[in-house]
Design an enzyme around this catalytic site. Structure first.
Site, short mmCIF file in Angstrom:
data_model
loop_
_atom_site.label_atom_id
_atom_site.label_comp_id
_atom_site.label_asym_id
_atom_site.label_seq_id
_atom_site.Cartn_x
_atom_site.Cartn_y
_atom_site.Cartn_z
N LYS A 99 1.06 -1.17 -0.08
CA LYS A 99 0.04 -0.08 0.04
C LYS A 99 0.89 1.09 0.04
CE LYS A 99 -3.48 -0.51 -0.68
NZ LYS A 99 -3.92 -0.62 -1.89
N GLY A 101 2.40 2.02 -3.05
CA GLY A 101 2.31 2.61 -4.26
C GLY A 101 3.33 1.81 -5.32
N SER A 190 -4.65 2.53 4.82
CA SER A 190 -4.76 1.89 3.60
C SER A 190 -4.94 0.37 3.46
CB SER A 190 -3.79 2.75 2.63
OG SER A 190 -4.04 2.41 1.18
N TYR A 292 -2.95 10.51 -11.83
CA TYR A 292 -2.16 10.54 -12.92
C TYR A 292 -2.25 9.08 -14.00
CZ TYR A 292 0.11 14.96 -12.21
OH TYR A 292 0.21 16.41 -11.94
N LYS A 308 -7.50 1.22 -7.16
CA LYS A 308 -6.69 2.01 -6.58
C LYS A 308 -7.25 3.48 -5.94
CE LYS A 308 -3.37 -0.55 -7.69
NZ LYS A 308 -2.94 -1.54 -6.78
N GLY A 309 -6.84 3.98 -4.97
CA GLY A 309 -7.30 5.16 -4.54
C GLY A 309 -8.86 5.06 -3.75
N HIS A 312 -10.52 6.01 2.17
CA HIS A 312 -10.56 5.46 3.61
C HIS A 312 -11.80 5.88 4.30
CE1 HIS A 312 -5.79 5.68 3.01
NE2 HIS A 312 -6.69 4.91 2.05
#
EC number: 2.8.2.-
Length: 345
Positions: A99, A101, A190, A292, A308-309, A312
């Site tokens: 978590k 990246g 995360s 991005y 992803k993202g 929370h």
């Protein structure tokens, strides 16, 4: 009257035919112009002796198509051999953290024409059953590449698994190791959020983050909780330093990779001794996704998976404060060891 209708019909057919022929000619011309366009990242640098390893980008694009066919079983091993493609052990590994990246970093590095990524996490060094299959099994899990290219894989469990540093050292004592980190409390939440989502998909209940992160008996931070333990970066790094010098590690700022990826990628290029090829053109912000996305060339773009993202859950502010206070001394030591300082609270 009938004659006029037939004449009008012939006129419409003529116009439609003309449009169809015009469109076809435009497509033919367009394809030709795309072939003539200079690629964004031509491999014009010299990776070995002058001219020896220089491969035009069109050859790399052809290779990608060929390997796609090979994976589908439509290309022969003879075709792979004729194009001088090999399966190489990785010269760099993204070893963690979960978590932090790792997937984003791997996909972004794959923008570089001298980098080839393993699509899946191999889990060779952290899985006893896989490790027992031997190094040749591991090599055959790697993607095909040209000899001058760097193969990179990522398995974030490597960073926290006790046996992994020695196992990687035995494979290649000079390998380059990438660690991507985020603010420790955010990373722990995360981590929890991903597990929570998995439980919810299976209609299972799960404890709140506060109940897992704080020991109910002592009211102190629960270091037995894996999400907390993983965020104590310095404890894990010290185990790696028994085998590798700090110069073989590069620390990537995972929080900055989200908001300002290019400077972080340029630092990685330098660490891997790659000629600079990734530019701002390769990265564009997708307002809908809030992240991005990647632009490989004029026709091929890619965004990370929708998982992803994740949003929370709200966490009690007193618990966040307690966690940040707990992580603070470990963070300070991490800064000292790595020589990289972050603005973590």
């Amino acid at each position: 009257m009938l004659f006029k209708q037939q004449a009008l019909l012939r006129q419409k057919l003529f116009v439609l035919g003309s449009l169809a022929i015009g469109s076809l000619l435009y497509l033919v011309a367009r394809v030709g112009s795309l072939d003539r366009l200079q690629p964004l990242c031509p491999i014009d640098g010299r990776f070995g002796p002058r001219g020896q390893d220089e491969i035009p980008l069109r050859a790399l694009q052809f290779k990608r198509g060929l390997l796609h066919e090979f994976r589908k079983g439509n290309a022969t091993k003879e075709q792979i051999r004729l194009h001088n493609l090999v399966q190489q052990l990785p010269k760099a590994i993204i070893i963690g953290v979960r978590k932090g990246g790792t997937r984003a970093l791997l996909e972004m590095l794959n923008l570089h024409p001298a980098v080839v990524k393993a699509s899946q996490e191999i889990h060779f060094f952290d899985n006893d059953e896989n490790y027992a299959k031997g190094i040749e099994w591991y090599r055959k899990k790697m993607p095909f590449s040209y000899p001058h290219q760097i193969t990179i894989e990522k398995s974030p469990a490597y960073f926290i698994t006790e046996e992994v540093p020695e196992r990687i050292y035995k494979m290649n004592s000079s390998i380059k190791l990438l660690i991507i980190v985020r603010e420790p409390t955010t990373r722990a939440i995360s981590d929890y959020t991903q597990v929570l989502e998995g439980k919810e998909r299976k209609n299972k209940t799960y404890y709140k983050f506060e109940k897992l992160a704080i020991d109910p008996n002592t009211c102190e931070v629960n270091t037995k909780y894996k999400a907390v333990r993983t965020s104590i970066y310095t404890k894990h790094l010290e185990r790696w330093l028994k085998y590798f010098p700090i110069e073989q590690f590069h620390i990537v700022d995972g929080d900055r990779l989200i908001t300002e990826p290019l400077p972080e990628l340029q630092l990685v290029e330098k660490f891997l001794n790659l000629p600079p090829r990734i530019s701002q053109y390769n990265l564009y912000f997708n307002a809908t996704r809030g992240f991005y996305c990647l632009r490989f060339n004029i026709v091929f773009n890619k965004c990370l998976a929708g998982s992803k993202g994740r949003i929370h859950p709200e966490v009690d502010t007193s618990v966040i404060t307690k966690l940040r206070k707990f992580f603070h001394p470990f963070n300070q030591k991490f800064y000292q060891i790595t020589g990289r300082t972050f603005s973590w609270p």
